[in-house]
Scaffold this active site. Structure first.
Site, PDB file in Angstrom:
ATOM      1  N   ASP A 151       0.888  -1.167   0.000  1.00  0.00           N
ATOM      2  CA  ASP A 151       0.000   0.000   0.000  1.00  0.00           C
ATOM      3  C   ASP A 151       0.921   1.210   0.000  1.00  0.00           C
ATOM      4  OD1 ASP A 151      -1.622   2.169   0.587  1.00  0.00           O
ATOM      5  OD2 ASP A 151      -2.919   1.057   1.935  1.00  0.00           O
ATOM      6  N   HIS A 152       1.031   1.894  -1.143  1.00  0.00           N
ATOM      7  CA  HIS A 152       2.066   2.928  -1.272  1.00  0.00           C
ATOM      8  C   HIS A 152       1.876   4.086  -0.298  1.00  0.00           C
ATOM      9  CE1 HIS A 152      -0.999   4.752  -3.990  1.00  0.00           C
ATOM     10  NE2 HIS A 152      -0.473   5.890  -3.589  1.00  0.00           N
ATOM     11  N   HIS A 200      -6.047   2.469   1.702  1.00  0.00           N
ATOM     12  CA  HIS A 200      -5.283   3.649   2.107  1.00  0.00           C
ATOM     13  C   HIS A 200      -5.821   4.289   3.392  1.00  0.00           C
ATOM     14  CE1 HIS A 200      -3.312   3.151  -1.590  1.00  0.00           C
ATOM     15  NE2 HIS A 200      -4.025   3.957  -2.345  1.00  0.00           N
TER      16      HIS A 200
END
Length: 507
Positions: A194-195, A257
């Protein structure tokens, strides 16, 4: 000869861990993510001297490219960075290779294994491999199965697999995918990326809370009245209509996110700084999160969809007018919802999350609003005190801001809010790394701290799956409200938070 350090805050900035000998294999190497994010992040790691000389990148996709074609494509993608660092690119490009691979063809995986053996000898990577699945989500399970069948995941100490979001579409599919992937590799080999967790301010939530005694004692329901978590975008769906129509904002942004940001904000202190200790606490808090009204989710969730807007000079299409979108689409491009955490620390504190496309500003932040002073001493003097707020800015301009009351100049006792700010760029003299830079390095180092574990993924899907089912089964109960492009979303979301006499923060 190195330049003298003038800013004491920069001391030790680049004392980073260096990736061990490694071959990073990118499936989907002809795709957008590889061009825009992955290879640019790897080039940045190379320029920072965080990649070893025993390193290789092997791009894989179905297109019949050669090593040279792949290098040319990457050179086009990195053109602006290469202009600033031509010598570094010349060295970096020597580590780029390409192998045509269709993950559905077993003989292709056999050839891939043979090519990896050649690269191991050429670059001395000693069989250390990280496989990055930058492919359609429908190939995550079959891709892992193909790698396992070819014997490429059999060594848990030297092989890893990185899987992009979304990991499943609901609780049952996520559970099935976890079961399949864990049948191909050990959990320690699986890195669900999950960036957002690679952004400095997201990581700094842990340091801010647990390294400063002024914050942790008041980080609870006794002092905090509400929490807002926002991720807004000014862009529309762009060229992702095919994916977005089957996903929507709830699956695309909220489940991963925003929920991960919530977990880091609300988790209990881990016993020690260890990947599993941190992930244990995140999983616990996610298992305690619930919709504010589980029986009537339409009272705690607002869905919206952007309509046309902009100006005569720059008109903006509505979502249903975008290429590839169903003219009658009921896919949400905006979601706002109210959640509670059913534990001792947060009981009764509303957590508001919202995300949307084509909103007024590009912004990601966590806002903690503190309770008002028990006695308003300065009301009679004309003061109008506001609640203190701690704002953690994820993007842009990563940093933090604290809002508190001071006396206005003059003879009276009027008060007014002022802000005390911290900026990563200004304090450390250089911008923080992009999320993929940190996460790619961590994956190759085998550090899972910032990656989601199977129970975290399932806990998040367990929370939102009843809502998703309600949307599919009874869409009239959770209707789509239109909002004009480049505004802050539908007015119904203001009514949602207004029930608690609150306003969304609009910087």
């Amino acid at each position: 000869m190195s330049m003298p350090v003038t800013n004491p805050l920069r001391i030790g900035l680049r004392q980073e861990r260096v990736v061990p000998p490694q071959c990073l294999v990118i499936f989907g190497a002809s795709g957008d993510l590889t061009h825009r994010k992955l290879v640019p992040a790897l080039f940045e790691l190379f320029k920072q001297r965080r990649l070893p000389s025993e390193f290789a990148i092997l791009g894989c996709a179905r297109r019949p490219w050669t090593d040279e074609i792949f290098k040319e494509k990457m050179e086009e993608a990195l053109s602006s960075q290469i202009k600033e660092s031509p010598k570094e690119w010349e060295l970096f490009s020597q580590n780029l290779f390409y192998e045509p691979v269709d993950l559905q063809q077993p003989e292709h995986l056999v050839k891939l294994g043979e090519r990896l053996e050649i690269i191991d000898k050429l670059k001395a990577t000693h069989g250390h491999r990280t496989f990055y699945l930058s492919v359609s989500p429908k190939f995550y399970g079959s891709g892992c199965r193909a790698l396992a069948a070819a014997g490429l995941l059999k060594d848990p100490k030297r092989s890893r697999v990185v899987i992009e979001k979304p990991f499943g579409r609901d609780f049952n599919s996520a559970q099935s995918l976890n079961s399949l992937v864990q049948g191909c590799a050990q959990e320690s080999q699986i890195f669900r990326i999950d960036h957002y967790l690679g952004k400095e301010t997201v990581q700094n939530i842990l340091v801010l809370r647990f390294a400063n005694t002024i914050f942790e004692p008041i980080w609870n329901r006794n002092y905090i009245s509400s929490v807002q978590i926002t991720s807004s975008e000014t862009v529309g769906v762009e060229d992702r209509a095919g994916y977005y129509e089957s996903s929507g904002a709830l699956r695309d942004m909220v489940q991963n996110h925003l929920t991960q940001m919530l977990a880091l904000t609300a988790m209990e202190p881990p016993g020690h700084f260890d990947p599993e200790a941190i992930r244990n606490e995140k999983a616990k808090v996610l298992q305690a999160v619930k919709l504010a009204n589980e029986e009537k989710p339409w009272e705690c969730c607002v869905r919206g969809q952007y309509s046309k807007g902009g100006s005569d000079e720059e008109p903006l299409l509505g979502y249903r007018d975008e290429p590839g979108v169903d003219p009658n689409s009921t896919t949400e491009t905006y979601v706002a919802m109210k959640l509670f955490i059913d534990n001792w620390r947060w009981q009764g504190v509303p957590f508001y999350v919202r995300t949307g496309k084509r909103l007024a500003k590009r912004l990601s932040e966590v806002v903690l609003t503190f309770r008002e002073a028990p006695v308003h001493l300065f009301d009679a003097a004309g003061g109008c005190p506001t609640s203190n707020q701690l704002i953690l800015r994820i993007q842009p301009n990563e940093g933090a801001e604290f809002s508190f009351e001071v006396k206005s100049p003059g003879s009276g006792m009027r008060s007014r809010p002022v802000n005390m700010e911290f900026s990563y760029d200004e304090s450390f003299g250089e911008p923080s790394d992009e999320g993929y830079v940190r996460l790619l390095a961590d994956a190759m180092l085998g550090d899972p701290t910032l990656f989601t574990r199977s129970d975290e993924v399932e806990a998040a899907w367990r929370l939102y799956t009843p809502l998703l089912e309600k949307i599919e089964d009874s869409p009239w109960e959770l209707p789509i409200y239109p909002y004009e492009s480049r505004t802050w979303g539908p007015t119904e979301s203001d009514l949602l938070i207004g029930k608690d006499q609150l306003l969304w923060r609009r910087p």
